[in-house]
Design a protein around this motif. Structure first.
Motif, PDB file in Angstrom:
ATOM      1  N   TYR A  87       0.832  -1.199   0.000  1.00 11.90           N
ATOM      2  CA  TYR A  87       0.000   0.000   0.000  1.00 11.90           C
ATOM      3  C   TYR A  87       0.865   1.246   0.000  1.00 11.90           C
ATOM      4  CZ  TYR A  87       1.110   1.012   4.900  1.00 11.90           C
ATOM      5  OH  TYR A  87       1.774   1.323   6.063  1.00 11.90           O
ATOM      6  N   THR A  89      -0.047   5.343   1.418  1.00 14.70           N
ATOM      7  CA  THR A  89      -1.038   6.287   1.920  1.00 14.70           C
ATOM      8  C   THR A  89      -0.508   7.692   1.716  1.00 14.70           C
ATOM      9  OG1 THR A  89      -1.756   4.708   3.592  1.00 14.70           O
ATOM     10  CG2 THR A  89      -2.453   6.978   3.878  1.00 14.70           C
ATOM     11  N   ARG A  95      -5.653   5.903   0.418  1.00 12.22           N
ATOM     12  CA  ARG A  95      -4.773   4.743   0.457  1.00 12.22           C
ATOM     13  C   ARG A  95      -4.834   4.028  -0.877  1.00 12.22           C
ATOM     14  NH1 ARG A  95      -5.272  -0.344   4.549  1.00 12.22           N
ATOM     15  NH2 ARG A  95      -6.590  -1.188   2.913  1.00 12.22           N
ATOM     16  N   GLY A  97      -3.935   0.627  -2.557  1.00  9.20           N
ATOM     17  CA  GLY A  97      -3.523  -0.766  -2.450  1.00  9.20           C
ATOM     18  C   GLY A  97      -2.785  -1.178  -3.714  1.00  9.20           C
ATOM     19  N   ARG A 181      -1.440   2.601   9.218  1.00  7.13           N
ATOM     20  CA  ARG A 181      -1.389   2.872   7.773  1.00  7.13           C
ATOM     21  C   ARG A 181      -1.800   4.298   7.432  1.00  7.13           C
ATOM     22  NH1 ARG A 181      -2.662  -2.376   4.142  1.00  7.13           N
ATOM     23  NH2 ARG A 181      -1.363  -3.852   5.257  1.00  7.13           N
TER      24      ARG A 181
END
Length: 303
Positions: A87, A89, A95, A97, A181
């Motif tokens: 990922y 961010t 975010r 993926g 994250r």
């Protein structure tokens, strides 16, 4: 914030959609671009949304590579910790993926290469979405709470609003957020870019084990919050907090109570009745639909 990561020609296409309602953009190499609004998927064409695959925009390697480059601010090395965990961010809580090929070195994943798919998830601050749930989460004090939902059903949005509402409603709890994250508060240069209220300290980009152990010792939280628990270490961290007199608000991926009970390793939390409230979310009436609330004995809770 999409303008910072997608090239102008693709942004023009996205702007022909109701972009403020888009939850996710799916870009797969040599496949048709897809956007997700609520719980429905649509193809993306030069003229906006379409149900016709033949008219849909086909994703090129150049587009994928350009988005990754921009998301990493032209420094893939600086973002490699995130990339190897599949990922990226960016500012604003977006975010991305990643799918591609894992590169191993001495038995551990070093990075991903030949990235061939992007799942761009756009956060939405839905102020007040947790208000119908809040009365279930108290019995004098805040109760240990687990938010359960499949991916994309609003659990991160719900957690963020619970933290915010605790502050707005005058609960002066010291809240410690483990934002592994960067999705809940999305701190940039240490400052949250998504509102988590006035009483929240944030440890970003760290493992839950570190945040729970060091944060509890140094920041004296009343409540510790974490998103997407999934590993034995995560479960152990929550057990650790529960034995330190710190309440927990967490989330986990599952579709139902039965799915939750079947998760490998999770039985330690069920056996010890750590969570007094287990909240099931779905997308039935849109992301964040509250399906049911259970207690530590897995009995349905009604007010």
């Amino acid at each position: 914030m999409l303008k910072n990561i997608v090239p102008d020609y693709f942004l023009e296409i996205l702007n022909k959609t109701p972009i403020d309602k888009v939850n996710e953009i799916r870009l797969r190499l040599d496949k048709k671009a897809v956007v997700i609004i609520g719980n429905k998927s649509y193809y993306l064409s030069q003229n906006g949304l379409t149900g016709n695959a033949e008219k849909a925009y086909e994703v090129s390697k150049d587009l994928i590579d350009e988005i990754v480059k921009r998301a990493c601010e032209s420094s893939v090395y600086a973002y490699n910790y995130q990339i190897k965990n599949s990922y990226i961010t960016i500012l604003g809580g977006i975010r991305i993926g990643l799918s591609g090929e894992a590169v191993y070195e001495k038995g551990t994943i070093k990075t991903l290469k030949n990235i061939n798919g992007l799942a761009i998830r756009l956060p939405h601050e839905v102020r007040g979405c947790s208000l119908p749930l809040l009365p279930y989460l108290f019995k004098g004090d805040f109760l240990n709470t687990l938010i359960v939902s499949p991916p994309g059903a609003g659990k991160t949005t719900m957690i963020r609003d619970i933290i915010y509402q605790l502050s707005q409603k005058g609960y002066c709890y010291n809240v410690l957020l483990c934002d592994e994250r960067f999705e809940v508060a999305n701190c940039f240069n240490g400052k949250p870019t998504l509102d988590v209220g006035n009483f929240c300290d944030t440890l970003s980009g760290t493992t839950k084990g570190y945040a729970f152990e060091k944060g509890i010792r140094s920041l004296r939280p009343d409540i510790i919050v974490t998103d997407e628990i999934s590993t034995a270490q995560d479960y152990e961290s929550i057990m650790y907090a529960s034995t330190c007199g710190v309440n927990v608000l967490a989330s986990i991926h599952a579709k139902s109570l039965e799915d939750l009970k079947s998760k490998l390793g999770f039985e330690i939390l069920l056996k010890n009745k750590v969570f007094s409230r287990i909240v099931i979310l779905s997308v039935k009436d849109g992301p964040g639909t509250i399906e049911a609330v259970y207690d530590e004995n897995l009995r349905f809770v009604s007010l």
